[in-house]
Design a protein around this motif. Sequence first.
Motif, short mmCIF file in Angstrom:
data_model
loop_
_atom_site.label_atom_id
_atom_site.label_comp_id
_atom_site.label_asym_id
_atom_site.label_seq_id
_atom_site.Cartn_x
_atom_site.Cartn_y
_atom_site.Cartn_z
N LEU A 98 0.83 -1.20 0.00
CA LEU A 98 0.00 0.00 0.00
C LEU A 98 0.86 1.25 0.00
O LEU A 98 0.58 2.22 -0.73
CB LEU A 98 -0.93 -0.01 1.20
CG LEU A 98 -1.93 1.13 1.30
CD1 LEU A 98 -2.85 1.16 0.08
CD2 LEU A 98 -2.75 1.00 2.58
N GLU A 99 1.92 1.25 0.79
CA GLU A 99 2.79 2.42 0.85
C GLU A 99 3.43 2.70 -0.51
O GLU A 99 3.53 3.85 -0.94
CB GLU A 99 3.89 2.21 1.91
CG GLU A 99 3.37 1.90 3.31
CD GLU A 99 2.46 3.00 3.82
OE1 GLU A 99 2.71 4.19 3.50
OE2 GLU A 99 1.48 2.68 4.54
N LEU A 116 0.94 4.17 -3.03
CA LEU A 116 0.67 5.59 -2.77
C LEU A 116 1.83 6.47 -3.22
O LEU A 116 1.63 7.64 -3.57
CB LEU A 116 0.39 5.80 -1.28
CG LEU A 116 -0.92 5.18 -0.78
CD1 LEU A 116 -0.99 5.20 0.74
CD2 LEU A 116 -2.12 5.91 -1.38
N GLU A 117 3.04 5.93 -3.22
CA GLU A 117 4.20 6.71 -3.68
C GLU A 117 4.19 6.89 -5.19
O GLU A 117 4.56 7.95 -5.69
CB GLU A 117 5.50 6.00 -3.27
CG GLU A 117 5.80 6.07 -1.78
CD GLU A 117 7.04 5.27 -1.44
OE1 GLU A 117 7.79 4.88 -2.36
OE2 GLU A 117 7.26 5.03 -0.23
N ALA A 165 -8.42 0.67 3.48
CA ALA A 165 -7.56 1.85 3.25
C ALA A 165 -8.27 2.90 2.41
O ALA A 165 -7.63 3.68 1.71
CB ALA A 165 -6.26 1.42 2.58
N ASP A 215 -9.63 5.70 3.15
CA ASP A 215 -9.28 7.08 3.45
C ASP A 215 -7.96 7.50 2.81
O ASP A 215 -7.73 8.67 2.54
CB ASP A 215 -9.21 7.29 4.97
CG ASP A 215 -8.18 6.38 5.63
OD1 ASP A 215 -7.95 5.24 5.12
OD2 ASP A 215 -7.60 6.78 6.65
N ARG A 216 -7.08 6.52 2.50
CA ARG A 216 -5.79 6.83 1.88
C ARG A 216 -5.86 6.74 0.37
O ARG A 216 -5.15 7.48 -0.33
CB ARG A 216 -4.72 5.89 2.43
CG ARG A 216 -4.63 5.90 3.95
CD ARG A 216 -3.47 5.07 4.45
NE ARG A 216 -2.20 5.65 4.06
CZ ARG A 216 -1.02 5.05 4.21
NH1 ARG A 216 -0.97 3.83 4.71
NH2 ARG A 216 0.09 5.65 3.84
N LEU A 217 -6.67 5.83 -0.15
CA LEU A 217 -6.71 5.64 -1.60
C LEU A 217 -7.71 6.57 -2.28
O LEU A 217 -7.53 6.93 -3.45
CB LEU A 217 -7.07 4.18 -1.92
CG LEU A 217 -5.96 3.17 -1.64
CD1 LEU A 217 -6.50 1.75 -1.71
CD2 LEU A 217 -4.81 3.35 -2.63
N PRO A 228 -8.36 9.83 -2.01
CA PRO A 228 -7.81 11.08 -2.57
C PRO A 228 -7.06 10.85 -3.88
O PRO A 228 -7.11 11.68 -4.79
CB PRO A 228 -6.88 11.59 -1.47
CG PRO A 228 -7.42 10.99 -0.21
CD PRO A 228 -7.93 9.65 -0.60
N VAL A 229 -6.36 9.71 -3.96
CA VAL A 229 -5.62 9.40 -5.19
C VAL A 229 -6.60 9.15 -6.34
O VAL A 229 -6.41 9.65 -7.45
CB VAL A 229 -4.72 8.17 -4.97
CG1 VAL A 229 -4.02 7.77 -6.27
CG2 VAL A 229 -3.71 8.43 -3.87
#
Length: 619
Positions: A358-359, A362-363, A380, A382-384, A386-387
Amino acid sequence: MRSPAELDDVRWSDLAHAYGPAEDVSELIRALYEDDEEAADEAVYELYGNIHHQGTIYQASAPAVPFLAHAVLHARRKREDLLMLLAVLADHSPDFVESPHWPGSDVAAVCAELCEVLPELLPCLGDPERGVRRAVLRTVAAVADLLPDELRALAVEQVDALYADDPVPAVRADALVVLNRFGRVLEPLDSPLPEVRLAAAQLAAERSGPPYSPELVEVFAEDGAEPDPGDDDYPWSDSVTQDRRLTGLLGREPDVALTVAARWIAAGDIGSRGSWLAGGIAEKWRDREREVLDLSLAALPHQDKPAALLRTIGHWIGHVPDPEADLRDTLHRYASADDETAEPALLALVNSRDPRALELVLERPTARLVEAAARHFPEAADRLMPVIRHELAAGATGNDGIALVQALAPFGTTAAVAARPELVDCLRTRRAAIVAARQLGSIGVRTPEITDLLLDATRSSDPSLRASAAVAHHRLTDDPAAALRTYEELLSSKGQTHWYLSGLEPLSSAAAPLLPLIEPLLEARYDWTRKAAAEAHHWITGSPDRAVPVLAGLVGASPVGISALKALAATGRSPKDLHPALRSYVSSPKRLLPDSPFSGKDHPDDELRTLSRMLLMIG
């Protein structure tokens, strides 16, 4: 044998090849004699495409044979290619000679012409060029079952001489294969030449079938690790190379194949032979993924360009509940690199459900990686999210846009609501518009802008978008008018109506006015149409009575059979007369269906087994 001076004696324009009248054949043959290498190359390429096209031969093929044979001896250019062309033109199954279709067939005419010129080609068995000797051996083999006794004896004598004395081991191995075609059963497994031992072992395995003896397996493992560098240039019958024949034989015994693959990998995985063989076993046999992944991990250090093997690992690693830590650590190292291996390795790491993936996604996000990460890490969101929204807002199109919209699905309705502005823009600009319309229909948020856009899309020239937008409009407004109008037009037109029927489920009973158009499709000739009509009939009426017989008749080890199984499971019915077939789908050790780029996220054979188990439990 006929010279170029006689080309005009043949009425080529009255003969057909793959592209119509064969009037160009004479000029192509003349080009073989010109002092122009490029023209000769082009002529051979064209001849392979017109008088022998993808395994098919034509009226013009047989008349060309004596001219091609003359060119082999006198043009002195492209001799190997021309001999191989003669071999593939005459390729046939000996069983076919006994059929009533053989006399008068194009292949019979080719073989008759080749048998006529073969005495003049046999001296090529002594040619100083090894490639010519290998090619003429295949030409001889192509008509080995048709030669008259005197010519047969002469051919056997000369091939036997090559087998005994040729300085090139690969030529001796080829000669051994040809002698076996002539009925000389030889099994020199103790030959000092590994090429000959390997050919002998393959011939013995073809005769015996599995299970293969330990002696044969040892020869395969020891002598098959290094590929014949000329194998692809000299196929045998059916255009199958000796190497393809070997992997086909090994694929009939998965334990043997994996043992041999391990030995080939330990020997350096030359030409990716071991890893390729192992990957083929996972595709042919069930529940071998973990063993194949272990071998793939062992093969990775031997790869000059590991991207292909990393893609294979990524394909199968999702089938293993708990991939080994060593494999995941290796994938992480490749995924962290800054080269062409990073993306396939990262996709494999995502499919392994390793949290480190996952990290890295996101990079350096790509649409394909983000979609896979959303599927495997739904927690995940909340992290994905926005992308996903950023990439859609930036104008992602084509398959990237589709993947990003589909990435919203694992996160549920809340995520789709949050991405509503981006979905609206996709629909307005016709970027990933079909999947965007479906998402907008599912979120339950109705605005004049959305409903107007959906209504406008029902008038699109793209029928799939019209159908998706019409259903989405109904889901938001509860007004079936636009959907009924759109589907009436689509179902009344000619085309692949099953694509549209598959989207009708959300309308349920509101689609009842369409039944007069759907019911005749229950007896359509096309399997997919009958399946979709039966499924839609069940959705609309709530009764499985009409659907079940249609669906049960389509169940099988095929793409439409799997789709019918899914629809049948949704009815809650499992006809008893299907149970023997369902049990066979569950118990088969072999995969009954291959994978394909169009099969979706799951292997279709795994779906077949899972759905069959489900229906047996219903029964």
